[in-house]
Design a protein around this motif. Structure first.
Motif, PDB file in Angstrom:
ATOM      1  N   ALA A  98      -4.480 -61.366  17.266  1.00 26.94           N
ATOM      2  CA  ALA A  98      -4.040 -60.150  17.949  1.00 26.94           C
ATOM      3  C   ALA A  98      -4.196 -58.933  17.033  1.00 26.94           C
ATOM      4  CB  ALA A  98      -2.596 -60.282  18.425  1.00 26.94           C
ATOM      5  N   ARG A  99      -4.054 -59.113  15.724  1.00 26.66           N
ATOM      6  CA  ARG A  99      -4.276 -57.990  14.794  1.00 26.66           C
ATOM      7  C   ARG A  99      -5.742 -57.565  14.817  1.00 26.66           C
ATOM      8  NH1 ARG A  99      -1.030 -55.872  11.170  1.00 26.66           N
ATOM      9  NH2 ARG A  99      -2.583 -55.540   9.567  1.00 26.66           N
ATOM     10  N   HIS A 100      -6.644 -58.538  14.879  1.00 25.79           N
ATOM     11  CA  HIS A 100      -8.066 -58.216  14.966  1.00 25.79           C
ATOM     12  C   HIS A 100      -8.342 -57.462  16.269  1.00 25.79           C
ATOM     13  CE1 HIS A 100      -9.707 -60.631  11.551  1.00 25.79           C
ATOM     14  NE2 HIS A 100      -8.557 -61.246  11.701  1.00 25.79           N
ATOM     15  N   THR A 101      -7.746 -57.935  17.350  1.00 23.09           N
ATOM     16  CA  THR A 101      -7.933 -57.277  18.645  1.00 23.09           C
ATOM     17  C   THR A 101      -7.405 -55.853  18.589  1.00 23.09           C
ATOM     18  OG1 THR A 101      -7.790 -59.385  19.804  1.00 23.09           O
ATOM     19  CG2 THR A 101      -7.383 -57.398  21.116  1.00 23.09           C
ATOM     20  N   ALA A 102      -6.215 -55.667  18.031  1.00 21.72           N
ATOM     21  CA  ALA A 102      -5.631 -54.326  17.945  1.00 21.72           C
ATOM     22  C   ALA A 102      -6.531 -53.404  17.126  1.00 21.72           C
ATOM     23  CB  ALA A 102      -4.239 -54.397  17.327  1.00 21.72           C
ATOM     24  N   ALA A 103      -7.029 -53.879  16.004  1.00 21.66           N
ATOM     25  CA  ALA A 103      -7.897 -53.061  15.158  1.00 21.66           C
ATOM     26  C   ALA A 103      -9.193 -52.722  15.881  1.00 21.66           C
ATOM     27  CB  ALA A 103      -8.197 -53.794  13.845  1.00 21.66           C
ATOM     28  N   THR A 104      -9.738 -53.670  16.619  1.00 18.68           N
ATOM     29  CA  THR A 104     -10.973 -53.434  17.361  1.00 18.68           C
ATOM     30  C   THR A 104     -10.743 -52.453  18.498  1.00 18.68           C
ATOM     31  OG1 THR A 104     -11.801 -55.619  16.735  1.00 18.68           O
ATOM     32  CG2 THR A 104     -12.846 -54.556  18.635  1.00 18.68           C
ATOM     33  N   VAL A 105      -9.616 -52.553  19.180  1.00 19.02           N
ATOM     34  CA  VAL A 105      -9.294 -51.605  20.253  1.00 19.02           C
ATOM     35  C   VAL A 105      -9.206 -50.187  19.681  1.00 19.02           C
ATOM     36  CG1 VAL A 105      -7.469 -50.871  21.858  1.00 19.02           C
ATOM     37  CG2 VAL A 105      -8.231 -53.250  21.823  1.00 19.02           C
ATOM     38  N   VAL A 155      -6.141 -45.478  11.624  1.00 19.34           N
ATOM     39  CA  VAL A 155      -6.136 -46.935  11.797  1.00 19.34           C
ATOM     40  C   VAL A 155      -5.498 -47.588  10.577  1.00 19.34           C
ATOM     41  CG1 VAL A 155      -7.572 -49.007  12.022  1.00 19.34           C
ATOM     42  CG2 VAL A 155      -8.141 -46.947  13.323  1.00 19.34           C
ATOM     43  N   MET A 156      -5.844 -47.117   9.388  1.00 18.15           N
ATOM     44  CA  MET A 156      -5.280 -47.673   8.161  1.00 18.15           C
ATOM     45  C   MET A 156      -3.758 -47.521   8.150  1.00 18.15           C
ATOM     46  SD  MET A 156      -8.084 -46.560   5.286  1.00 18.15           S
ATOM     47  CE  MET A 156      -7.050 -47.138   3.949  1.00 18.15           C
ATOM     48  N   GLN A 157      -3.257 -46.383   8.585  1.00 18.99           N
ATOM     49  CA  GLN A 157      -1.810 -46.155   8.631  1.00 18.99           C
ATOM     50  C   GLN A 157      -1.145 -47.118   9.614  1.00 18.99           C
ATOM     51  OE1 GLN A 157       0.372 -44.156   7.039  1.00 18.99           O
ATOM     52  NE2 GLN A 157       2.097 -44.664   8.356  1.00 18.99           N
ATOM     53  N   ILE A 158      -1.715 -47.216  10.807  1.00 20.04           N
ATOM     54  CA  ILE A 158      -1.139 -48.076  11.843  1.00 20.04           C
ATOM     55  C   ILE A 158      -1.140 -49.536  11.408  1.00 20.04           C
ATOM     56  CG2 ILE A 158      -1.524 -48.994  14.175  1.00 20.04           C
ATOM     57  CD1 ILE A 158      -2.567 -46.147  14.910  1.00 20.04           C
ATOM     58  N   MET A 159      -2.259 -49.982  10.869  1.00 19.54           N
ATOM     59  CA  MET A 159      -2.405 -51.393  10.520  1.00 19.54           C
ATOM     60  C   MET A 159      -1.769 -51.750   9.174  1.00 19.54           C
ATOM     61  SD  MET A 159      -3.948 -52.518  13.195  1.00 19.54           S
ATOM     62  CE  MET A 159      -4.338 -54.184  12.693  1.00 19.54           C
ATOM     63  N   GLY A 160      -1.435 -50.726   8.380  1.00 16.55           N
ATOM     64  CA  GLY A 160      -0.826 -50.987   7.081  1.00 16.55           C
ATOM     65  C   GLY A 160      -1.814 -51.384   6.010  1.00 16.55           C
ATOM     66  N   TRP A 161      -3.041 -50.889   6.128  1.00 15.01           N
ATOM     67  CA  TRP A 161      -4.084 -51.217   5.154  1.00 15.01           C
ATOM     68  C   TRP A 161      -4.093 -50.178   4.041  1.00 15.01           C
ATOM     69  CZ3 TRP A 161      -8.285 -51.383   9.468  1.00 15.01           C
ATOM     70  CH2 TRP A 161      -8.114 -52.524  10.255  1.00 15.01           C
ATOM     71  N   SER A 162      -4.295 -50.628   2.807  1.00 13.42           N
ATOM     72  CA  SER A 162      -4.401 -49.698   1.682  1.00 13.42           C
ATOM     73  C   SER A 162      -5.859 -49.466   1.303  1.00 13.42           C
ATOM     74  CB  SER A 162      -3.630 -50.237   0.478  1.00 13.42           C
ATOM     75  OG  SER A 162      -4.130 -51.504   0.115  1.00 13.42           O
ATOM     76  N   SER A 163      -6.757 -50.254   1.895  1.00 16.59           N
ATOM     77  CA  SER A 163      -8.170 -50.172   1.542  1.00 16.59           C
ATOM     78  C   SER A 163      -9.029 -50.123   2.809  1.00 16.59           C
ATOM     79  CB  SER A 163      -8.526 -51.404   0.704  1.00 16.59           C
ATOM     80  OG  SER A 163      -9.859 -51.777   0.868  1.00 16.59           O
ATOM     81  N   THR A 164     -10.087 -49.327   2.754  1.00 14.32           N
ATOM     82  CA  THR A 164     -10.994 -49.253   3.902  1.00 14.32           C
ATOM     83  C   THR A 164     -11.759 -50.562   4.089  1.00 14.32           C
ATOM     84  OG1 THR A 164     -12.737 -48.279   2.539  1.00 14.32           O
ATOM     85  CG2 THR A 164     -11.291 -46.752   3.712  1.00 14.32           C
ATOM     86  N   ALA A 165     -11.792 -51.397   3.066  1.00  9.10           N
ATOM     87  CA  ALA A 165     -12.475 -52.688   3.191  1.00  9.10           C
ATOM     88  C   ALA A 165     -11.819 -53.552   4.270  1.00  9.10           C
ATOM     89  CB  ALA A 165     -12.461 -53.419   1.850  1.00  9.10           C
ATOM     90  N   MET A 166     -10.542 -53.325   4.527  1.00  7.84           N
ATOM     91  CA  MET A 166      -9.850 -54.108   5.550  1.00  7.84           C
ATOM     92  C   MET A 166     -10.422 -53.826   6.936  1.00  7.84           C
ATOM     93  SD  MET A 166      -7.871 -56.020   3.913  1.00  7.84           S
ATOM     94  CE  MET A 166      -6.755 -56.693   5.100  1.00  7.84           C
TER      95      MET A 166
END
Length: 151
Positions: A80-87, A98-109
Motif C-alpha cells: 500500500a505504501r508503494h501504491t500511495a507513492a505511485t498515486v 512526496v518525500m514529506q508525506i512518505m517520510g523519506w529523507s532521500s530522493t533515492a526512496m
C-alpha cells in the motif's frame, strides 16, 4: 511500537478522511465507556475494544479481507505504501512534497517506491506531442499555418 521523533510528520488529510476519523473517535469513546476500568489508555488511534494496541496479525487479517472484498489482487500491507507513492507520482505531486508525506529523507526512496505506469508515460507523451504540434500550428508571418519542416 512508538514512532521516533523523525517518524512523526505533518501531512494533509482529505476532509472525507477527517470525517471518518471523527466517527472512529466517537466509536472509540463508546468502547472506552463500555470497557470502564478495563480500558487501557495506549495513545493509539486504532485499538482493541479495551484500548490495547492491535496485534499486528489483526491488521494483516483486515488487509487480506479488504483486498478480497474489493476483488483486487492479493498483496502485502506494505505494498500500500508503494501504491500511495505511485498515486502521488500520477497526480504530479512535487518530489519534495512526496518525500514529506512518505517520510523519506532521500530522493533515492522515490525510485524504490514510485512505479512509472503506462498511464504516466502516455500522459507525458500526450503533453510533449501537444507542445510539438501546437508549435507547428502557429501561423507564420504570412498568416498561413507553418509546418514543422519550414522552421
Amino acid at each position: 511500537m512508538k514512532k521516533s521523533r523523525a517518524g512523526r510528520r505533518v501531512i494533509g488529510v482529505p476532509d472525507e478522511l477527517v470525517r471518518l476519523l471523527e466517527l472512529h473517535r466517537r466509536e472509540q469513546a463508546r468502547e472506552r465507556a463500555i470497557a470502564g476500568e478495563e480500558w487501557q489508555e495506549s495513545g493509539f488511534v486504532f485499538t482493541s475494544p479495551v484500548g490495547e494496541p492491535l496485534v499486528p496479525s489483526t491488521d494483516y487479517d483486515a488487509w487480506k479481507r479488504l483486498l478480497a472484498d474489493a476483488k483486487v489482487r492479493d498483496g502485502r500491507l506494505h505494498d500500500a505504501r508503494h501504491t500511495a507513492a505511485t498515486v502521488l507520482l500520477i497526480l504530479g505531486v512535487p518530489e519534495r512534497v512526496v518525500m514529506q508525506i512518505m517520510g523519506w529523507s532521500s530522493t533515492a526512496m522515490a525510485a524504490r517506491y514510485q512505479h512509472v505506469t503506462g498511464g504516466v508515460l502516455a500522459d507525458v507523451a500526450q503533453r510533449v506531442g501537444g507542445l510539438i504540434w501546437e508549435v507547428a500550428k502557429e501561423p507564420d508571418e504570412s498568416g498561413a499555418e507553418g509546418s514543422a519542416g519550414s522552421r
